[in-house]
Design a protein around this motif. Structure first.
Motif, PDB file in Angstrom:
ATOM      1  N   ARG A 135     -74.769 -26.494 -15.326  1.00  0.00           N
ATOM      2  CA  ARG A 135     -73.991 -26.689 -16.558  1.00  0.00           C
ATOM      3  C   ARG A 135     -74.290 -25.574 -17.563  1.00  0.00           C
ATOM      4  N   ASP A 136     -75.567 -25.276 -17.738  1.00  0.00           N
ATOM      5  CA  ASP A 136     -75.956 -24.235 -18.692  1.00  0.00           C
ATOM      6  C   ASP A 136     -75.610 -22.845 -18.172  1.00  0.00           C
ATOM      7  N   ARG A 137     -75.654 -22.682 -16.851  1.00  0.00           N
ATOM      8  CA  ARG A 137     -75.253 -21.403 -16.259  1.00  0.00           C
ATOM      9  C   ARG A 137     -73.774 -21.114 -16.523  1.00  0.00           C
ATOM     10  N   ILE A 138     -72.968 -22.142 -16.486  1.00  0.00           N
ATOM     11  CA  ILE A 138     -71.531 -21.972 -16.740  1.00  0.00           C
ATOM     12  C   ILE A 138     -71.313 -21.514 -18.187  1.00  0.00           C
ATOM     13  N   VAL A 139     -72.005 -22.147 -19.126  1.00  0.00           N
ATOM     14  CA  VAL A 139     -71.857 -21.771 -20.540  1.00  0.00           C
ATOM     15  C   VAL A 139     -72.327 -20.333 -20.757  1.00  0.00           C
ATOM     16  N   GLN A 140     -73.491 -19.988 -20.209  1.00  0.00           N
ATOM     17  CA  GLN A 140     -73.975 -18.607 -20.327  1.00  0.00           C
ATOM     18  C   GLN A 140     -72.990 -17.625 -19.712  1.00  0.00           C
ATOM     19  N   GLY A 141     -72.447 -18.001 -18.557  1.00  0.00           N
ATOM     20  CA  GLY A 141     -71.478 -17.136 -17.883  1.00  0.00           C
ATOM     21  C   GLY A 141     -70.216 -16.950 -18.703  1.00  0.00           C
ATOM     22  N   ALA A 142     -69.769 -18.014 -19.365  1.00  0.00           N
ATOM     23  CA  ALA A 142     -68.565 -17.932 -20.210  1.00  0.00           C
ATOM     24  C   ALA A 142     -68.806 -17.022 -21.408  1.00  0.00           C
ATOM     25  N   VAL A 143     -69.974 -17.143 -22.021  1.00  0.00           N
ATOM     26  CA  VAL A 143     -70.325 -16.278 -23.152  1.00  0.00           C
ATOM     27  C   VAL A 143     -70.380 -14.824 -22.688  1.00  0.00           C
ATOM     28  N   LYS A 144     -70.963 -14.608 -21.538  1.00  0.00           N
ATOM     29  CA  LYS A 144     -71.056 -13.239 -21.010  1.00  0.00           C
ATOM     30  C   LYS A 144     -69.660 -12.657 -20.755  1.00  0.00           C
ATOM     31  N   LEU A 145     -68.781 -13.443 -20.165  1.00  0.00           N
ATOM     32  CA  LEU A 145     -67.433 -12.950 -19.863  1.00  0.00           C
ATOM     33  C   LEU A 145     -66.697 -12.479 -21.121  1.00  0.00           C
ATOM     34  N   ILE A 146     -66.959 -13.113 -22.248  1.00  0.00           N
ATOM     35  CA  ILE A 146     -66.270 -12.750 -23.488  1.00  0.00           C
ATOM     36  C   ILE A 146     -66.993 -11.629 -24.231  1.00  0.00           C
ATOM     37  N   LEU A 147     -68.316 -11.636 -24.233  1.00  0.00           N
ATOM     38  CA  LEU A 147     -69.068 -10.621 -24.978  1.00  0.00           C
ATOM     39  C   LEU A 147     -69.224  -9.311 -24.213  1.00  0.00           C
ATOM     40  N   GLU A 148     -69.250  -9.379 -22.906  1.00  0.00           N
ATOM     41  CA  GLU A 148     -69.523  -8.187 -22.100  1.00  0.00           C
ATOM     42  C   GLU A 148     -68.600  -7.002 -22.404  1.00  0.00           C
ATOM     43  N   PRO A 149     -67.274  -7.188 -22.476  1.00  0.00           N
ATOM     44  CA  PRO A 149     -66.411  -6.016 -22.738  1.00  0.00           C
ATOM     45  C   PRO A 149     -66.655  -5.384 -24.107  1.00  0.00           C
ATOM     46  N   ILE A 150     -67.139  -6.165 -25.071  1.00  0.00           N
ATOM     47  CA  ILE A 150     -67.452  -5.600 -26.391  1.00  0.00           C
ATOM     48  C   ILE A 150     -68.589  -4.601 -26.270  1.00  0.00           C
ATOM     49  N   PHE A 151     -69.668  -5.033 -25.625  1.00  0.00           N
ATOM     50  CA  PHE A 151     -70.863  -4.192 -25.559  1.00  0.00           C
ATOM     51  C   PHE A 151     -70.757  -3.114 -24.482  1.00  0.00           C
ATOM     52  N   GLU A 152     -69.919  -3.351 -23.477  1.00  0.00           N
ATOM     53  CA  GLU A 152     -69.674  -2.299 -22.481  1.00  0.00           C
ATOM     54  C   GLU A 152     -69.117  -1.048 -23.156  1.00  0.00           C
ATOM     55  N   LEU A 171     -64.218 -21.042 -18.306  1.00  0.00           N
ATOM     56  CA  LEU A 171     -65.279 -21.902 -17.773  1.00  0.00           C
ATOM     57  C   LEU A 171     -65.194 -21.996 -16.254  1.00  0.00           C
ATOM     58  N   ILE A 172     -63.992 -22.060 -15.721  1.00  0.00           N
ATOM     59  CA  ILE A 172     -63.828 -22.123 -14.257  1.00  0.00           C
ATOM     60  C   ILE A 172     -64.281 -20.813 -13.619  1.00  0.00           C
ATOM     61  N   GLU A 173     -63.936 -19.686 -14.242  1.00  0.00           N
ATOM     62  CA  GLU A 173     -64.387 -18.396 -13.715  1.00  0.00           C
ATOM     63  C   GLU A 173     -65.915 -18.290 -13.769  1.00  0.00           C
ATOM     64  N   ALA A 174     -66.512 -18.780 -14.843  1.00  0.00           N
ATOM     65  CA  ALA A 174     -67.968 -18.776 -14.957  1.00  0.00           C
ATOM     66  C   ALA A 174     -68.591 -19.652 -13.868  1.00  0.00           C
ATOM     67  N   TYR A 175     -67.968 -20.788 -13.581  1.00  0.00           N
ATOM     68  CA  TYR A 175     -68.445 -21.654 -12.496  1.00  0.00           C
ATOM     69  C   TYR A 175     -68.344 -20.939 -11.155  1.00  0.00           C
ATOM     70  N   THR A 176     -67.210 -20.274 -10.909  1.00  0.00           N
ATOM     71  CA  THR A 176     -66.995 -19.565  -9.646  1.00  0.00           C
ATOM     72  C   THR A 176     -68.059 -18.486  -9.437  1.00  0.00           C
ATOM     73  N   LEU A 177     -68.351 -17.727 -10.492  1.00  0.00           N
ATOM     74  CA  LEU A 177     -69.356 -16.671 -10.396  1.00  0.00           C
ATOM     75  C   LEU A 177     -70.748 -17.254 -10.161  1.00  0.00           C
ATOM     76  N   ALA A 178     -71.048 -18.367 -10.822  1.00  0.00           N
ATOM     77  CA  ALA A 178     -72.344 -19.020 -10.625  1.00  0.00           C
ATOM     78  C   ALA A 178     -72.496 -19.503  -9.190  1.00  0.00           C
ATOM     79  N   LYS A 179     -71.426 -20.053  -8.644  1.00  0.00           N
ATOM     80  CA  LYS A 179     -71.477 -20.558  -7.269  1.00  0.00           C
ATOM     81  C   LYS A 179     -71.612 -19.423  -6.263  1.00  0.00           C
ATOM     82  N   GLN A 180     -70.959 -18.276  -6.554  1.00  0.00           N
ATOM     83  CA  GLN A 180     -71.066 -17.117  -5.655  1.00  0.00           C
ATOM     84  C   GLN A 180     -72.504 -16.644  -5.519  1.00  0.00           C
ATOM     85  N   ASN A 181     -73.270 -16.778  -6.595  1.00  0.00           N
ATOM     86  CA  ASN A 181     -74.672 -16.372  -6.556  1.00  0.00           C
ATOM     87  C   ASN A 181     -75.540 -17.349  -5.774  1.00  0.00           C
ATOM     88  N   ASN A 182     -74.975 -18.525  -5.481  1.00  0.00           N
ATOM     89  CA  ASN A 182     -75.637 -19.501  -4.611  1.00  0.00           C
ATOM     90  C   ASN A 182     -77.036 -19.848  -5.106  1.00  0.00           C
TER      91      ASN A 182
END
Length: 431
Positions: free
Chosen positions: A113-130, A41-52
């Motif tokens: 808040r919702d961006r963080i949740v979406q980002g967390a889901v992406k971080l976990i699902l992305e390597p599967i579909f990659e 969740l913290i990593e998802a927050y960090t990525l969301a903030k980087q996108n400003n």
């Protein structure tokens, strides 16, 4: 020199990818626990903030979250996820003009808040579909840039002489994605009811159909949805190969794709066969080819061209009698859109110190030039540089309530030195 330790999340994503690559039929379970991890969740927050990004409908900003305490915010969000009481809020709708300046693309901006949740889901699902994605897919994937997609297309055209181009346009792709189809595709690799429920909640938060543009999860979902198109093109590439030489290549960036076919006349039939297969695969996905915008272009005719990722591609005759060469220039719409954006900034900051304006426009200019500097952009860059310099001169003199542009006071180079205006317009050809 010691290497930095590999984080829990890096190692987890690596293990998921390796497993997914080794076992294409494996369905992953136990993923929801990782989505709810504080580190994720913290990593998802960090990525969301980087996108400003701008705040969502609730108006909550990153500054407000951190002022009240990021740790407490993440803890409360994690508790909601673990208790299965999390529900996404409505997204803020924003219309942005398309490249033609006439039509608009609607973005759905989720709350942070919702961006963080979406980002967390992406971080976990992305390597599967990659592990499942094809080589010709480039959009919004790790370690892949628009430059790489343009290089792939350029090499196929120039070095492999695949000059028959199918410039594919999918009609209203993001608006017509079917949630049931998408969830079925995800379920082929994910056997985790809580993750599936969470993805469904995210999708349904904007209606019963469509893939909202603007959230962190949408790009991954668009690639999952269109992966069957890539698989079809990969198979066509292999089936039509002769004596180790391929007669077809493709590049896809989200819903924008070009298919390049060998120049020999005997391969004219292949164009029609690929078009037929594209229509069939799109139909299976509940999508339609935009028949008016999808073009078949023959670059051997130097009067024909196609557009891809902001560039116009055209073959040009050599002035020295050599082989034709591929010319890639920024589209006129891209330059106009940049100038409109800068013009709005100059207008909003009228009367303010030029240093304040420069601080805003320099990163915009740098990003735009860095993107287009791989093409034949000299004349376009010169026009942008001259136009921006003139706007800066006028801003300075207006602030002093004077007419004129200061042509005698500063040369072009002196103006850049005096104001600190961005000045790196060097071309860096890649292929």
């Amino acid at each position: 020199m010691t290497k930095a330790p590999i984080s829990y999340l890096q190692e987890l994503r690596r293990k998921i990818y390796v497993k997914a690559k080794a076992e294409p039929q494996w369905r992953f379970w136990g993923l929801y626990t990782h989505v709810c991890k504080t580190e994720v969740l913290i990593e998802a927050y960090t990525l969301a903030k980087q996108n400003n990004g701008a705040p969502g409908l609730d108006g909550v900003t990153f500054e407000e979250i951190e002022a009240k305490g990021l740790a407490a915010f993440i803890k409360a969000l994690r508790a909601d996820l673990q208790a299965n009481t999390y529900k996404p809020a409505k997204a803020r709708k924003v219309k942005i003009p398309k490249a033609d300046g006439k039509r608009f693309r609607e973005l759905s901006i989720p709350s942070i808040r919702d961006r963080i949740v979406q980002g967390a889901v992406k971080l976990i699902l992305e390597p599967i579909f990659e592990a499942d994605f094809q080589e010709g897919s480039y959009g919004y994937r790790p370690k892949r840039q628009a430059k790489d997609a343009i290089d792939r297309a350029s090499q196929a055209i120039v070095k492999e002489r695949k000059t028959r181009i199918i410039d594919l346009d999918i009609s209203k792709f993001f608006d017509t994605v079917r949630h049931d189809f998408l969830l079925r595709k995800i379920a082929l690799r994910v056997q985790d009811n809580e993750v599936m429920h969470l993805v469904k909640l995210i999708l349904k938060s904007t209606g019963n159909q469509a893939l909202p543009q603007g959230g962190p999860l949408s790009p991954l979902m668009s690639n999952v949805y269109l992966n069957d198109i890539d698989k079809m093109l990969e198979k066509a590439k292999q089936v039509t190969a002769r004596e180790g030489k391929t007669n077809l290549e493709y590049v896809r960036w989200a819903d924008d794709a070009v298919i390049m076919i060998d120049h020999f006349k005997r391969h004219e039939l292949l164009v029609n066969l690929v078009m037929k297969r594209l229509r069939e695969e799109l139909d299976k996905l509940g999508l339609q080819m935009n028949e008016q915008k999808t073009k078949v272009v023959n670059l051997s005719d130097h009067n024909q061209s196609f557009a891809f990722l902001g560039f116009d591609f055209r073959m040009c005759a050599s002035t020295k009698g050599g082989d034709p060469w591929l010319k890639k220039v920024p589209r006129r719409q891209a330059q106009v859109k940049l100038q409109q954006k800068l013009k709005a900034i100059f207008k909003a900051k009228r009367g303010r110190p030029i240093a304040e304006v420069i601080d805003i426009i320099n990163p915009i200019l740098q990003g735009w030039v860095n993107y287009f500097r791989i093409g034949n952009s000299y004349h376009c860059f010169k026009a942008v540089k001259d136009w921006t310099g003139k706007k800066v001169r006028r801003h300075i003199y207006r602030a002093k309530q004077k007419s004129g542009f200061g042509w005698k006071r500063w040369s072009k180079e002196q103006l850049h030195q005096y104001t600190g205006l961005y000045n790196d317009y060097q071309i860096r050809y890649s292929s």
